[in-house]
Design a protein around this motif. Structure first.
Motif, PDB file in Angstrom:
ATOM      1  N   PRO A  88      47.758 -33.458 -10.153  1.00 19.87           N
ATOM      2  CA  PRO A  88      48.253 -33.913 -11.458  1.00 19.87           C
ATOM      3  C   PRO A  88      47.153 -33.782 -12.511  1.00 19.87           C
ATOM      4  N   ARG A  89      47.540 -33.824 -13.783  1.00 20.41           N
ATOM      5  CA  ARG A  89      46.572 -33.712 -14.867  1.00 20.41           C
ATOM      6  C   ARG A  89      45.748 -34.998 -14.950  1.00 20.41           C
ATOM      7  N   SER A  90      46.402 -36.130 -14.699  1.00 17.71           N
ATOM      8  CA  SER A  90      45.693 -37.419 -14.717  1.00 17.71           C
ATOM      9  C   SER A  90      46.446 -38.390 -13.819  1.00 17.71           C
ATOM     10  N   ILE A  91      45.715 -39.398 -13.332  1.00 14.47           N
ATOM     11  CA  ILE A  91      46.352 -40.481 -12.571  1.00 14.47           C
ATOM     12  C   ILE A  91      45.790 -41.799 -13.079  1.00 14.47           C
ATOM     13  N   ARG A  92      46.667 -42.674 -13.543  1.00 14.67           N
ATOM     14  CA  ARG A  92      46.242 -44.018 -13.931  1.00 14.67           C
ATOM     15  C   ARG A  92      47.148 -45.028 -13.239  1.00 14.67           C
ATOM     16  N   VAL A  93      46.761 -46.305 -13.401  1.00 20.02           N
ATOM     17  CA  VAL A  93      47.476 -47.385 -12.712  1.00 20.02           C
ATOM     18  C   VAL A  93      47.925 -48.441 -13.712  1.00 20.02           C
ATOM     19  N   CYS A  94      49.190 -48.827 -13.604  1.00 21.53           N
ATOM     20  CA  CYS A  94      49.713 -49.969 -14.361  1.00 21.53           C
ATOM     21  C   CYS A  94      50.120 -51.031 -13.354  1.00 21.53           C
ATOM     22  N   ALA A  95      49.481 -52.189 -13.397  1.00 20.88           N
ATOM     23  CA  ALA A  95      49.807 -53.283 -12.468  1.00 20.88           C
ATOM     24  C   ALA A  95      50.259 -54.498 -13.261  1.00 20.88           C
ATOM     25  N   LEU A  96      51.271 -55.169 -12.750  1.00 26.55           N
ATOM     26  CA  LEU A  96      51.727 -56.382 -13.413  1.00 26.55           C
ATOM     27  C   LEU A  96      50.690 -57.493 -13.240  1.00 26.55           C
ATOM     28  N   LEU A  97      50.195 -57.651 -11.997  1.00 25.50           N
ATOM     29  CA  LEU A  97      49.256 -58.732 -11.694  1.00 25.50           C
ATOM     30  C   LEU A  97      48.047 -58.194 -10.943  1.00 25.50           C
ATOM     31  N   ASP A  98      46.929 -58.884 -11.097  1.00 23.16           N
ATOM     32  CA  ASP A  98      45.697 -58.477 -10.418  1.00 23.16           C
ATOM     33  C   ASP A  98      45.007 -59.716  -9.851  1.00 23.16           C
ATOM     34  N   LYS A  99      44.748 -59.683  -8.529  1.00 23.40           N
ATOM     35  CA  LYS A  99      43.984 -60.773  -7.884  1.00 23.40           C
ATOM     36  C   LYS A  99      42.576 -60.262  -7.637  1.00 23.40           C
ATOM     37  N   LYS A 100      41.768 -60.261  -8.674  1.00 24.77           N
ATOM     38  CA  LYS A 100      40.444 -59.627  -8.585  1.00 24.77           C
ATOM     39  C   LYS A 100      39.552 -60.279  -7.531  1.00 24.77           C
ATOM     40  N   ALA A 101      39.735 -61.581  -7.314  1.00 22.09           N
ATOM     41  CA  ALA A 101      38.886 -62.306  -6.359  1.00 22.09           C
ATOM     42  C   ALA A 101      39.058 -61.789  -4.934  1.00 22.09           C
ATOM     43  N   ARG A 102      40.147 -61.073  -4.670  1.00 24.85           N
ATOM     44  CA  ARG A 102      40.418 -60.625  -3.304  1.00 24.85           C
ATOM     45  C   ARG A 102      40.069 -59.154  -3.060  1.00 24.85           C
ATOM     46  N   ARG A 103      39.423 -58.535  -4.027  1.00 25.04           N
ATOM     47  CA  ARG A 103      39.161 -57.104  -3.900  1.00 25.04           C
ATOM     48  C   ARG A 103      38.216 -56.788  -2.747  1.00 25.04           C
ATOM     49  N   GLU A 104      38.572 -55.800  -1.944  1.00 33.04           N
ATOM     50  CA  GLU A 104      37.726 -55.339  -0.829  1.00 33.04           C
ATOM     51  C   GLU A 104      37.226 -53.921  -1.049  1.00 33.04           C
ATOM     52  N   VAL A 105      37.996 -53.133  -1.780  1.00 32.72           N
ATOM     53  CA  VAL A 105      37.566 -51.774  -2.113  1.00 32.72           C
ATOM     54  C   VAL A 105      37.737 -51.598  -3.617  1.00 32.72           C
ATOM     55  N   GLU A 106      37.114 -50.539  -4.147  1.00 34.58           N
ATOM     56  CA  GLU A 106      37.170 -50.350  -5.581  1.00 34.58           C
ATOM     57  C   GLU A 106      38.574 -49.907  -6.022  1.00 34.58           C
ATOM     58  N   ALA A 107      39.152 -50.659  -6.922  1.00 31.05           N
ATOM     59  CA  ALA A 107      40.461 -50.318  -7.486  1.00 31.05           C
ATOM     60  C   ALA A 107      40.638 -51.163  -8.727  1.00 31.05           C
ATOM     61  N   SER A 108      41.239 -50.578  -9.753  1.00 27.45           N
ATOM     62  CA  SER A 108      41.491 -51.375 -10.947  1.00 27.45           C
ATOM     63  C   SER A 108      42.698 -50.827 -11.676  1.00 27.45           C
ATOM     64  N   ALA A 109      43.248 -51.659 -12.565  1.00 24.60           N
ATOM     65  CA  ALA A 109      44.411 -51.254 -13.347  1.00 24.60           C
ATOM     66  C   ALA A 109      43.948 -50.768 -14.710  1.00 24.60           C
ATOM     67  N   ASP A 110      44.478 -49.643 -15.150  1.00 24.66           N
ATOM     68  CA  ASP A 110      44.226 -49.166 -16.505  1.00 24.66           C
ATOM     69  C   ASP A 110      45.078 -49.945 -17.494  1.00 24.66           C
ATOM     70  N   TYR A 111      46.229 -50.411 -17.031  1.00 22.72           N
ATOM     71  CA  TYR A 111      47.131 -51.256 -17.826  1.00 22.72           C
ATOM     72  C   TYR A 111      47.475 -52.450 -16.961  1.00 22.72           C
ATOM     73  N   LEU A 112      47.180 -53.662 -17.454  1.00 21.69           N
ATOM     74  CA  LEU A 112      47.373 -54.861 -16.636  1.00 21.69           C
ATOM     75  C   LEU A 112      48.155 -55.935 -17.386  1.00 21.69           C
TER      76      LEU A 112
END
Ligand code: IMP
Ligand code: MG
Length: 177
Positions: free
Chosen positions: A119-143
Motif C-alpha cells: 500500500p502507499r501508506s498504512i495508518r491506524v485509527c483506534a477508538l480506545l488505547d490502553k497505553k499502560a498495557r503496551r508490550e510491543v511498539e504500536a500506536s494510533a495515528d487517530y485516537l
C-alpha cells in the motif's frame, strides 16, 4: 461465580463526538486519496460503520478477522488471520480501524501483514488505547480516547461475545461473593 458489575465509561453522546472528531481529522488528511479502511472484526464493526458516515467522499472498506492464541485473558502474541482482506491494497492509503489497542500485538502484526501488499501508506485509527498495557511498539495515528487498565465492553466490544450491542461503553468489575 460469574458475577460482574458494569459501570458507564463513555455515554452515547461522548462516543458520538469522539467518532465525529476522528471522522473530521481523517477527512482532512485523506481528501483526494484512495482510502481503504480495514476493520478488525468483530470489535470494531460498530465504530467503522459510524466513522465512515463522517467521511464526505467515497472510501472503500474491507474486513479482517484475527485469531490470537493464548491461555486466559492474556494473548500469547501468536496471531493468525482467519479472514483476509479482499481488496487489492497496492498503491492505496490504508487505515486500520481497531476498537482497542492493548498489548499492541494485533496492530503490530496487522501492519506488517498488510505491508506485504504494497500500500502507499498504512495508518491506524483506534477508538480506545490502553497505553499502560503496551508490550510491543504500536500506536494510533487517530485516537478516540485513552483508557486506564480496565476491561471494557459495549459499542461493538465484547466480554465472552456478549455486550457488543450496548450503545455505550462500560467497564467491567468482577464481583466476589
Ligand atoms: P492487543 O493485541 O493486545 O493490542 O489486543 C487488542 C485486542 O484485544 C482488541 O482488538 C480487543 O479485541 C481485545 N481487547 C483488549 N482490551 C479489551 C477490553 O477491555 N475489552 C474487550 N476486548 C479487549
Ligand atoms: Mg478486537
Amino acid at each position: 461465580m460469574d458475577d460482574y458489575r458494569l459501570d458507564l465509561l463513555f455515554s452515547k453522546d461522548e462516543i458520538d463526538s469522539m467518532v465525529r472528531r476522528l471522522g473530521e481529522e481523517i477527512a482532512r488528511d485523506y481528501r483526494h486519496k484512495e482510502l481503504v479502511l480495514v476493520c478488525i472484526l468483530k470489535g470494531a464493526f460498530m465504530f467503522l460503520s459510524d466513522l465512515i458516515r463522517h467521511l464526505p467522499f467515497s472510501v472503500q472498506i474491507d474486513f479482517v478477522r484475527l485469531k490470537s492464541y493464548g491461555a486466559g485473558m492474556r494473548s500469547s502474541g501468536v496471531i493468525e488471520i482467519t479472514k483476509d482482506v479482499e481488496i487489492d491494497l497496492e498503491g492505496k492509503d490504508v487505515l486500520i480501524v481497531e476498537d482497542i489497542i492493548d498489548s499492541g500485538r494485533t496492530i503490530q502484526f496487522l501492519k506488517d501483514r498488510l505491508a506485504i501488499a504494497n500500500p502507499r501508506s498504512i495508518r491506524v485509527c483506534a477508538l480506545l488505547d490502553k497505553k499502560a498495557r503496551r508490550e510491543v511498539e504500536a500506536s494510533a495515528d487517530y485516537l478516540g480516547a485513552d483508557v486506564e487498565d480496565v476491561f471494557v465492553v459495549g459499542y461493538g466490544i465484547d466480554f465472552k461475545e456478549s455486550y457488543r450491542n450496548l450503545p455505550e461503553i462500560y467497564y467491567v468489575t468482577p464481583l466476589r461473593a
